[in-house]
Design an enzyme around this catalytic site. Sequence first.
Site, PDB file in Angstrom:
ATOM      1  N   GLY A   4      -1.109   3.553   3.579  1.00 33.83           N
ATOM      2  CA  GLY A   4      -1.711   2.225   3.781  1.00 33.83           C
ATOM      3  C   GLY A   4      -1.226   1.610   5.081  1.00 33.83           C
ATOM      4  O   GLY A   4      -0.047   1.712   5.414  1.00 33.83           O
ATOM      5  N   ARG A  37      -4.613   8.809   3.931  1.00 34.46           N
ATOM      6  CA  ARG A  37      -3.765   9.493   2.948  1.00 34.46           C
ATOM      7  C   ARG A  37      -4.334  10.901   2.870  1.00 34.46           C
ATOM      8  O   ARG A  37      -5.379  11.120   2.274  1.00 34.46           O
ATOM      9  CB  ARG A  37      -3.843   8.794   1.588  1.00 34.46           C
ATOM     10  N   GLY A  77       5.094   8.395   0.262  1.00 38.13           N
ATOM     11  CA  GLY A  77       4.220   9.577   0.195  1.00 38.13           C
ATOM     12  C   GLY A  77       4.226  10.309   1.537  1.00 38.13           C
ATOM     13  O   GLY A  77       4.269  11.554   1.583  1.00 38.13           O
ATOM     14  N   SER A  78       4.196   9.552   2.611  1.00 42.74           N
ATOM     15  CA  SER A  78       4.178  10.141   3.957  1.00 42.74           C
ATOM     16  C   SER A  78       5.487  10.881   4.238  1.00 42.74           C
ATOM     17  O   SER A  78       5.498  11.939   4.869  1.00 42.74           O
ATOM     18  CB  SER A  78       3.986   9.049   5.012  1.00 42.74           C
ATOM     19  N   THR A 104       5.248  -0.127   5.252  1.00 46.54           N
ATOM     20  CA  THR A 104       4.491  -0.419   4.023  1.00 46.54           C
ATOM     21  C   THR A 104       4.730  -1.873   3.648  1.00 46.54           C
ATOM     22  O   THR A 104       5.868  -2.353   3.744  1.00 46.54           O
ATOM     23  CB  THR A 104       4.899   0.499   2.844  1.00 46.54           C
ATOM     24  N   ILE A 105       3.676  -2.539   3.209  1.00 47.43           N
ATOM     25  CA  ILE A 105       3.866  -3.950   2.840  1.00 47.43           C
ATOM     26  C   ILE A 105       4.647  -4.082   1.532  1.00 47.43           C
ATOM     27  O   ILE A 105       5.134  -5.153   1.210  1.00 47.43           O
ATOM     28  CB  ILE A 105       2.515  -4.710   2.718  1.00 47.43           C
ATOM     29  N   ASP A 106       4.787  -2.978   0.804  1.00 41.98           N
ATOM     30  CA  ASP A 106       5.358  -3.072  -0.549  1.00 41.98           C
ATOM     31  C   ASP A 106       6.885  -3.195  -0.608  1.00 41.98           C
ATOM     32  O   ASP A 106       7.424  -3.566  -1.637  1.00 41.98           O
ATOM     33  CB  ASP A 106       4.960  -1.841  -1.379  1.00 41.98           C
ATOM     34  N   ASP A 153       9.075  -0.864  -0.892  1.00 40.57           N
ATOM     35  CA  ASP A 153       9.496  -0.108  -2.080  1.00 40.57           C
ATOM     36  C   ASP A 153      10.321   1.118  -1.707  1.00 40.57           C
ATOM     37  O   ASP A 153      10.161   2.177  -2.297  1.00 40.57           O
ATOM     38  CB  ASP A 153       8.263   0.308  -2.897  1.00 40.57           C
ATOM     39  N   ARG A 174      -3.007 -23.423  -4.945  1.00 37.44           N
ATOM     40  CA  ARG A 174      -2.274 -24.417  -5.726  1.00 37.44           C
ATOM     41  C   ARG A 174      -2.859 -25.821  -5.558  1.00 37.44           C
ATOM     42  O   ARG A 174      -2.887 -26.608  -6.498  1.00 37.44           O
ATOM     43  CB  ARG A 174      -0.808 -24.413  -5.296  1.00 37.44           C
ATOM     44  N   MET A 224      -0.510  -7.692  -4.097  1.00 38.69           N
ATOM     45  CA  MET A 224      -0.368  -6.233  -4.051  1.00 38.69           C
ATOM     46  C   MET A 224       1.029  -5.798  -4.483  1.00 38.69           C
ATOM     47  O   MET A 224       1.957  -6.602  -4.502  1.00 38.69           O
ATOM     48  CB  MET A 224      -0.690  -5.713  -2.657  1.00 38.69           C
ATOM     49  N   GLY A 226       6.655 -21.642  -5.749  1.00 40.91           N
ATOM     50  CA  GLY A 226       7.007 -22.373  -6.973  1.00 40.91           C
ATOM     51  C   GLY A 226       6.220 -21.933  -8.189  1.00 40.91           C
ATOM     52  O   GLY A 226       5.900 -22.755  -9.063  1.00 40.91           O
ATOM     53  N   LYS A 256       4.349 -30.912 -18.293  1.00 38.45           N
ATOM     54  CA  LYS A 256       4.684 -30.381 -16.959  1.00 38.45           C
ATOM     55  C   LYS A 256       3.442 -29.666 -16.416  1.00 38.45           C
ATOM     56  O   LYS A 256       2.825 -28.866 -17.115  1.00 38.45           O
ATOM     57  CB  LYS A 256       5.848 -29.385 -17.064  1.00 38.45           C
ATOM     58  N   HIS A 258      -6.713  -6.923  -0.189  1.00 38.18           N
ATOM     59  CA  HIS A 258      -6.364  -6.354   1.112  1.00 38.18           C
ATOM     60  C   HIS A 258      -6.130  -7.378   2.215  1.00 38.18           C
ATOM     61  O   HIS A 258      -5.667  -7.006   3.296  1.00 38.18           O
ATOM     62  CB  HIS A 258      -7.428  -5.345   1.542  1.00 38.18           C
TER      63      HIS A 258
HETATM   64  O1  F6P Z   1       1.060   0.919  -0.602  1.00 36.82           O
HETATM   65  C1  F6P Z   1       0.604  -0.290  -0.101  1.00 36.82           C
HETATM   66  C2  F6P Z   1      -0.547  -0.801  -0.896  1.00 36.82           C
HETATM   67  O2  F6P Z   1      -0.980  -1.964  -0.249  1.00 36.82           O
HETATM   68  C3  F6P Z   1      -0.282  -1.077  -2.386  1.00 36.82           C
HETATM   69  O3  F6P Z   1       0.365  -2.284  -2.627  1.00 36.82           O
HETATM   70  C4  F6P Z   1      -1.676  -1.021  -2.944  1.00 36.82           C
HETATM   71  O4  F6P Z   1      -1.668  -0.693  -4.294  1.00 36.82           O
HETATM   72  C5  F6P Z   1      -2.283   0.083  -2.150  1.00 36.82           C
HETATM   73  O5  F6P Z   1      -1.636   0.109  -0.916  1.00 36.82           O
HETATM   74  C6  F6P Z   1      -3.758  -0.064  -1.953  1.00 36.82           C
HETATM   75  O6  F6P Z   1      -4.230   1.052  -1.282  1.00 36.82           O
HETATM   76  P1  F6P Z   1      -5.725   1.240  -0.772  1.00 36.82           P
HETATM   77  O7  F6P Z   1      -5.861   0.508   0.513  1.00 36.82           O
HETATM   78  O8  F6P Z   1      -5.880   2.699  -0.587  1.00 36.82           O
HETATM   79  O9  F6P Z   1      -6.625   0.655  -1.801  1.00 36.82           O
END
Ligand code: F6P
Length: 345
Positions: free
Chosen positions: A33, A94, A126-127, A148-150, A152, A177, A192, A208, A236, A275
Amino acid sequence: MLKNKKKYLNFALLFEIMKTKLIKTIGVLTSGGDAPGMNAAIRAVVRTGLSFGLEVYGVYRGYNGLIENDMIKMESKSVGNIIQRGGTILKTARSKEFMTKEGRQSAYENLKARGIEGLVIIGGDGSFKGANIFSSEFNIPCIGIPGTIDKDMAGTDFTIGFDTAINTAVSAIDKIRDTADAHNRLFIVEVMGRDAGYIALYSGIATGAENILIPENKTNISRLIQDLSNKEKRQKAVNLIVVAEGDEYGGANNVAETLRASMLTTEIKVCILGHIQRGGSPSCLDRIIASRMGFHAVECLIFGFSNLMVGIVNNEMCFTPFEKAVKETQTISRDWFKLIKRLTR
Ligand code: F6P
Protein backbone atom coordinates in the site's frame (compact mmCIF):
# COMPACT_ATOMS: atom_id res chain seq x y z
CA MET A 1 18.42 -5.71 16.97
CA LEU A 2 21.62 -4.25 15.54
CA LYS A 3 21.04 -0.94 17.19
CA ASN A 4 23.71 1.64 16.37
CA LYS A 5 25.98 -0.93 14.83
CA LYS A 6 26.92 1.63 12.21
CA LYS A 7 27.97 4.23 14.75
CA TYR A 8 31.50 2.85 14.68
CA LEU A 9 31.82 3.45 10.96
CA ASN A 10 32.60 7.03 10.12
CA PHE A 11 32.64 8.93 6.85
CA ALA A 12 36.39 8.51 6.33
CA LEU A 13 35.89 4.78 6.46
CA LEU A 14 32.92 5.09 4.18
CA PHE A 15 35.04 6.74 1.50
CA GLU A 16 37.71 4.05 1.92
CA ILE A 17 35.05 1.44 1.29
CA MET A 18 33.77 3.42 -1.68
CA LYS A 19 37.25 3.45 -3.20
CA THR A 20 37.17 -0.32 -3.30
CA LYS A 21 33.86 0.00 -5.18
CA LEU A 22 32.10 -2.73 -3.28
CA ILE A 23 28.78 -1.79 -4.75
CA LYS A 24 28.24 0.38 -7.79
CA THR A 25 24.61 0.15 -8.75
CA ILE A 26 21.49 -0.01 -6.61
CA GLY A 27 17.75 -0.10 -7.22
CA VAL A 28 14.89 1.40 -5.25
CA LEU A 29 11.24 0.39 -5.29
CA THR A 30 8.00 1.00 -3.41
CA SER A 31 5.80 -1.99 -2.63
CA GLY A 32 2.46 -2.75 -0.94
CA GLY A 33 0.00 0.00 0.00
CA ASP A 34 1.28 3.49 -0.79
CA ALA A 35 1.98 5.81 2.13
CA PRO A 36 2.54 9.57 2.20
CA GLY A 37 6.27 10.20 2.47
CA MET A 38 7.33 7.40 0.11
CA ASN A 39 8.40 10.02 -2.42
CA ALA A 40 10.57 11.72 0.19
CA ALA A 41 12.23 8.34 0.85
CA ILE A 42 12.81 7.71 -2.88
CA ARG A 43 14.37 11.17 -3.15
CA ALA A 44 16.68 10.48 -0.22
CA VAL A 45 17.78 7.11 -1.61
CA VAL A 46 18.44 8.50 -5.09
CA ARG A 47 20.31 11.59 -3.98
CA THR A 48 22.35 9.75 -1.32
CA GLY A 49 23.29 7.05 -3.82
CA LEU A 50 24.29 9.57 -6.49
CA SER A 51 26.28 11.60 -3.99
CA PHE A 52 28.37 8.50 -3.21
CA GLY A 53 28.96 7.89 -6.91
CA LEU A 54 26.50 5.01 -7.26
CA GLU A 55 24.16 4.46 -10.18
CA VAL A 56 20.57 4.34 -9.01
CA TYR A 57 17.66 2.68 -10.77
CA GLY A 58 14.03 3.33 -9.92
CA VAL A 59 11.91 0.19 -10.26
CA TYR A 60 8.27 0.69 -11.24
CA ARG A 61 5.26 -1.04 -9.62
CA GLY A 62 7.12 -2.75 -6.81
CA TYR A 63 8.42 -6.25 -7.44
CA ASN A 64 6.41 -6.43 -10.68
CA GLY A 65 8.85 -3.94 -12.20
CA LEU A 66 11.77 -6.21 -11.28
CA ILE A 67 10.08 -9.18 -12.91
CA GLU A 68 9.03 -7.24 -16.02
CA ASN A 69 12.28 -5.27 -16.28
CA ASP A 70 10.42 -1.98 -15.86
CA MET A 71 13.15 0.24 -14.42
CA ILE A 72 14.65 3.61 -15.14
CA LYS A 73 18.00 5.19 -14.35
CA MET A 74 17.44 8.01 -11.89
CA GLU A 75 19.16 11.39 -11.93
CA SER A 76 19.10 14.01 -9.22
CA LYS A 77 16.43 15.90 -11.12
CA SER A 78 14.25 12.77 -11.43
CA VAL A 79 13.38 13.30 -7.77
CA GLY A 80 13.04 17.09 -7.83
CA ASN A 81 9.77 18.60 -6.63
CA ILE A 82 8.44 15.34 -5.14
CA ILE A 83 9.20 15.62 -1.41
CA GLN A 84 5.80 17.25 -0.80
CA ARG A 85 3.77 14.83 -2.92
CA GLY A 86 1.71 11.87 -1.65
CA GLY A 87 1.55 8.53 -3.46
CA THR A 88 4.73 7.26 -5.08
CA ILE A 89 6.31 8.36 -8.36
CA LEU A 90 7.52 4.78 -8.83
CA LYS A 91 3.97 3.40 -8.43
CA THR A 92 3.38 0.40 -6.23
CA ALA A 93 1.84 -3.08 -6.30
CA ARG A 94 1.33 -6.17 -4.23
CA SER A 95 3.11 -8.63 -6.51
CA LYS A 96 1.71 -12.16 -6.63
CA GLU A 97 4.35 -13.27 -9.12
CA PHE A 98 7.20 -12.38 -6.79
CA MET A 99 5.83 -14.98 -4.38
CA THR A 100 6.81 -17.65 -6.92
CA LYS A 101 10.35 -18.93 -7.47
CA GLU A 102 10.01 -18.28 -11.24
CA GLY A 103 9.04 -14.66 -10.60
CA ARG A 104 12.03 -14.11 -8.33
CA GLN A 105 14.32 -15.84 -10.85
CA SER A 106 13.24 -13.37 -13.59
CA ALA A 107 13.71 -10.49 -11.16
CA TYR A 108 17.24 -11.66 -10.43
CA GLU A 109 18.12 -12.03 -14.12
CA ASN A 110 16.87 -8.51 -14.88
CA LEU A 111 18.87 -7.08 -11.99
CA LYS A 112 21.98 -8.97 -13.07
CA ALA A 113 21.66 -7.76 -16.66
CA ARG A 114 21.65 -4.16 -15.46
CA GLY A 115 24.41 -4.71 -12.91
CA ILE A 116 22.16 -3.85 -9.96
CA GLU A 117 23.84 -5.23 -6.84
CA GLY A 118 21.62 -4.05 -4.02
CA LEU A 119 18.02 -2.99 -3.41
CA VAL A 120 16.21 -0.56 -1.17
CA ILE A 121 12.63 -1.66 -0.59
CA ILE A 122 10.15 0.87 0.75
CA GLY A 123 7.07 -0.96 2.02
CA GLY A 124 5.47 -2.98 4.77
CA ASP A 125 5.93 -6.42 6.27
CA GLY A 126 4.74 -8.33 3.19
CA SER A 127 7.34 -6.51 1.09
CA PHE A 128 10.11 -7.34 3.55
CA LYS A 129 9.12 -10.99 3.66
CA GLY A 130 9.59 -11.08 -0.13
CA ALA A 131 12.91 -9.25 0.13
CA ASN A 132 14.15 -11.66 2.78
CA ILE A 133 13.46 -14.72 0.64
CA PHE A 134 14.83 -13.07 -2.52
CA SER A 135 18.02 -11.99 -0.89
CA SER A 136 18.75 -15.40 0.60
CA GLU A 137 18.02 -17.16 -2.70
CA PHE A 138 20.06 -14.90 -4.96
CA ASN A 139 22.47 -13.11 -2.65
CA ILE A 140 21.24 -9.62 -3.55
CA PRO A 141 21.57 -7.38 -0.48
CA CYS A 142 18.24 -5.83 0.44
CA ILE A 143 17.57 -3.02 2.90
CA GLY A 144 14.02 -2.13 3.94
CA ILE A 145 12.45 1.21 4.78
CA PRO A 146 9.14 0.89 6.68
CA GLY A 147 6.51 2.62 4.57
CA THR A 148 2.97 1.91 5.75
CA ILE A 149 0.28 4.04 7.33
CA ASP A 150 -0.52 1.21 9.75
CA LYS A 151 2.62 1.46 11.98
CA ASP A 152 2.46 -2.29 12.41
CA MET A 153 6.17 -3.15 12.52
CA ALA A 154 8.63 -3.82 15.29
CA GLY A 155 11.98 -2.03 15.31
CA THR A 156 10.76 1.49 14.66
CA ASP A 157 8.69 4.03 16.55
CA PHE A 158 7.23 5.39 13.33
CA THR A 159 6.60 4.11 9.85
CA ILE A 160 6.47 6.46 6.88
CA GLY A 161 2.90 7.65 6.31
CA PHE A 162 1.51 7.02 9.78
CA ASP A 163 1.79 10.62 10.97
CA THR A 164 0.11 12.00 7.84
CA ALA A 165 -2.63 9.36 8.03
CA ILE A 166 -3.51 10.13 11.65
CA ASN A 167 -3.60 13.85 10.92
CA THR A 168 -5.92 13.21 7.97
CA ALA A 169 -8.12 11.05 10.19
CA VAL A 170 -8.17 13.63 12.99
CA SER A 171 -9.15 16.42 10.67
CA ALA A 172 -11.98 14.30 9.16
CA ILE A 173 -13.22 13.09 12.57
CA ASP A 174 -13.28 16.66 13.95
CA LYS A 175 -15.64 17.59 11.12
CA ILE A 176 -17.84 14.55 11.76
CA ARG A 177 -17.99 15.46 15.42
CA ASP A 178 -19.37 18.93 14.63
CA THR A 179 -22.33 17.53 12.75
CA ALA A 180 -22.75 14.68 15.25
CA ASP A 181 -22.98 17.19 18.07
CA ALA A 182 -25.41 19.43 16.16
CA HIS A 183 -27.84 16.52 15.71
CA ASN A 184 -27.12 14.63 18.92
CA ARG A 185 -26.10 11.61 16.89
CA LEU A 186 -23.61 8.88 17.61
CA PHE A 187 -21.13 8.30 14.80
CA ILE A 188 -19.18 5.09 14.45
CA VAL A 189 -16.10 6.08 12.44
CA GLU A 190 -14.02 3.37 10.82
CA VAL A 191 -10.36 4.07 10.18
CA MET A 192 -7.78 1.92 8.40
CA GLY A 193 -5.68 -0.71 10.12
CA ARG A 194 -6.09 -4.27 8.95
CA ASP A 195 -4.05 -5.86 11.71
CA ALA A 196 -3.03 -2.92 13.85
CA GLY A 197 -5.04 -0.40 15.83
CA TYR A 198 -2.58 2.48 15.93
CA ILE A 199 -4.48 4.77 13.58
CA ALA A 200 -7.66 4.21 15.61
CA LEU A 201 -5.82 4.62 18.90
CA TYR A 202 -4.09 7.89 18.03
CA SER A 203 -6.95 9.48 16.08
CA GLY A 204 -9.51 8.34 18.66
CA ILE A 205 -7.62 9.81 21.60
CA ALA A 206 -6.88 13.02 19.72
CA THR A 207 -10.55 13.55 18.86
CA GLY A 208 -11.94 12.58 22.27
CA ALA A 209 -13.74 9.43 21.10
CA GLU A 210 -15.86 7.72 23.76
CA ASN A 211 -14.55 4.31 22.77
CA ILE A 212 -11.80 3.02 20.55
CA LEU A 213 -12.07 -0.50 19.18
CA ILE A 214 -8.88 -2.11 17.91
CA PRO A 215 -7.69 -5.59 16.89
CA GLU A 216 -5.19 -5.76 19.77
CA ASN A 217 -7.96 -5.60 22.37
CA LYS A 218 -10.95 -7.93 22.53
CA THR A 219 -14.13 -5.94 21.96
CA ASN A 220 -16.65 -6.55 24.73
CA ILE A 221 -19.81 -5.29 23.07
CA SER A 222 -22.11 -5.70 26.07
CA ARG A 223 -19.70 -3.71 28.21
CA LEU A 224 -19.62 -1.06 25.49
CA ILE A 225 -23.44 -0.86 25.44
CA GLN A 226 -23.53 -0.63 29.23
CA ASP A 227 -20.95 2.13 29.21
CA LEU A 228 -22.83 4.12 26.57
CA SER A 229 -26.18 3.82 28.34
CA ASN A 230 -24.61 4.87 31.66
CA LYS A 231 -23.32 7.96 29.93
CA GLU A 232 -26.72 8.57 28.34
CA LYS A 233 -28.33 8.41 31.79
CA ARG A 234 -25.89 11.03 33.01
CA GLN A 235 -26.81 13.06 29.91
CA LYS A 236 -23.23 13.04 28.71
CA ALA A 237 -23.07 13.79 25.01
CA VAL A 238 -21.75 10.68 23.28
CA ASN A 239 -20.94 11.49 19.68
CA LEU A 240 -18.10 9.32 18.62
CA ILE A 241 -16.68 5.80 18.57
CA VAL A 242 -13.59 5.05 16.49
CA VAL A 243 -13.16 1.51 15.14
CA ALA A 244 -10.15 0.05 13.36
CA GLU A 245 -11.16 -1.84 10.21
CA GLY A 246 -9.42 -4.96 11.56
CA ASP A 247 -11.24 -5.01 14.89
CA GLU A 248 -12.47 -8.53 15.51
CA TYR A 249 -16.05 -7.34 15.94
CA GLY A 250 -16.01 -6.58 12.23
CA GLY A 251 -15.75 -2.87 11.51
CA ALA A 252 -18.10 0.09 11.88
CA ASN A 253 -21.17 -1.40 10.17
CA ASN A 254 -21.25 -4.45 12.44
CA VAL A 255 -20.75 -2.35 15.56
CA ALA A 256 -23.50 0.07 14.49
CA GLU A 257 -25.93 -2.74 13.78
CA THR A 258 -25.45 -4.23 17.24
CA LEU A 259 -25.70 -0.87 18.99
CA ARG A 260 -28.87 0.07 17.08
CA ALA A 261 -30.57 -3.05 18.37
CA SER A 262 -29.95 -2.06 22.00
CA MET A 263 -29.88 1.72 21.99
CA LEU A 264 -33.28 2.48 20.55
CA THR A 265 -33.32 6.18 21.36
CA THR A 266 -29.93 7.06 19.90
CA GLU A 267 -29.55 7.85 16.22
CA ILE A 268 -26.46 6.01 15.01
CA LYS A 269 -24.57 6.81 11.83
CA VAL A 270 -21.54 5.18 10.21
CA CYS A 271 -18.66 6.87 8.44
CA ILE A 272 -15.85 4.85 6.84
CA LEU A 273 -12.86 7.07 6.13
CA GLY A 274 -11.16 4.58 3.79
CA HIS A 275 -8.41 5.46 1.35
CA ILE A 276 -8.52 9.19 2.04
CA GLN A 277 -6.14 8.25 4.88
CA ARG A 278 -3.53 7.00 2.42
CA GLY A 279 -3.27 10.10 0.24
CA GLY A 280 -2.26 13.71 0.56
CA SER A 281 0.86 15.72 1.10
CA PRO A 282 3.11 14.10 3.75
CA SER A 283 3.45 15.79 7.12
CA CYS A 284 6.74 17.35 8.15
CA LEU A 285 7.48 14.35 10.41
CA ASP A 286 6.92 11.87 7.58
CA ARG A 287 9.21 13.84 5.26
CA ILE A 288 11.93 13.94 7.91
CA ILE A 289 11.82 10.25 8.86
CA ALA A 290 11.67 9.29 5.17
CA SER A 291 14.74 11.41 4.44
CA ARG A 292 16.69 9.97 7.38
CA MET A 293 15.74 6.39 6.60
CA GLY A 294 16.50 6.79 2.89
CA PHE A 295 19.96 8.14 3.60
CA HIS A 296 20.80 5.38 6.10
CA ALA A 297 19.42 2.64 3.87
CA VAL A 298 21.94 3.53 1.17
CA GLU A 299 24.72 3.73 3.74
CA CYS A 300 23.78 0.21 4.88
CA LEU A 301 24.16 -1.14 1.35
CA ILE A 302 27.51 0.61 0.96
CA PHE A 303 28.73 -0.86 4.25
CA GLY A 304 27.75 -4.31 3.02
CA PHE A 305 24.74 -4.92 5.26
CA SER A 306 21.73 -6.87 4.05
CA ASN A 307 18.29 -8.02 5.18
CA LEU A 308 17.85 -5.17 7.62
CA MET A 309 15.02 -2.75 8.14
CA VAL A 310 16.06 0.81 8.90
CA GLY A 311 14.02 2.24 11.76
CA ILE A 312 14.02 5.08 14.25
CA VAL A 313 13.72 4.28 17.96
CA ASN A 314 13.87 7.07 20.54
CA ASN A 315 14.96 9.37 17.71
CA GLU A 316 18.01 7.26 16.93
CA MET A 317 18.59 5.15 13.85
CA CYS A 318 18.04 1.49 14.54
CA PHE A 319 18.58 -1.57 12.32
CA THR A 320 16.44 -4.67 12.70
CA PRO A 321 16.80 -7.94 10.78
CA PHE A 322 13.85 -8.49 8.43
CA GLU A 323 12.96 -11.72 10.17
CA LYS A 324 12.42 -9.93 13.46
CA ALA A 325 10.74 -6.89 11.93
CA VAL A 326 8.11 -8.98 10.13
CA LYS A 327 7.51 -11.45 12.93
CA GLU A 328 6.96 -8.97 15.70
CA THR A 329 4.58 -6.04 15.95
CA GLN A 330 4.56 -3.07 18.26
CA THR A 331 2.52 -4.03 21.27
CA ILE A 332 -0.05 -1.62 22.64
CA SER A 333 0.39 -1.40 26.39
CA ARG A 334 -2.50 -1.48 28.85
CA ASP A 335 -1.60 2.10 29.83
CA TRP A 336 -3.28 3.33 26.65
CA PHE A 337 -6.59 1.77 27.69
CA LYS A 338 -6.35 3.15 31.21
CA LEU A 339 -5.82 6.58 29.70
CA ILE A 340 -8.82 6.28 27.35
CA LYS A 341 -11.05 5.15 30.24
CA ARG A 342 -10.04 8.09 32.44
CA LEU A 343 -10.35 10.72 29.75
CA THR A 344 -13.78 9.71 28.49
CA ARG A 345 -15.65 9.68 31.79
O1 F6P B 1 -1.56 -1.76 4.80
C1 F6P B 1 -2.07 -0.47 4.72
C2 F6P B 1 -3.53 -0.48 4.44
O2 F6P B 1 -3.91 0.85 4.28
C3 F6P B 1 -4.42 -1.18 5.48
O3 F6P B 1 -4.69 -0.40 6.60
C4 F6P B 1 -5.64 -1.49 4.66
O4 F6P B 1 -6.35 -2.56 5.19
C5 F6P B 1 -5.05 -1.85 3.35
O5 F6P B 1 -3.84 -1.16 3.23
C6 F6P B 1 -5.93 -1.53 2.18
O6 F6P B 1 -5.32 -1.99 1.02
P1 F6P B 1 -5.88 -1.75 -0.45
O7 F6P B 1 -5.47 -0.39 -0.87
O8 F6P B 1 -5.22 -2.79 -1.27
O9 F6P B 1 -7.36 -1.86 -0.39
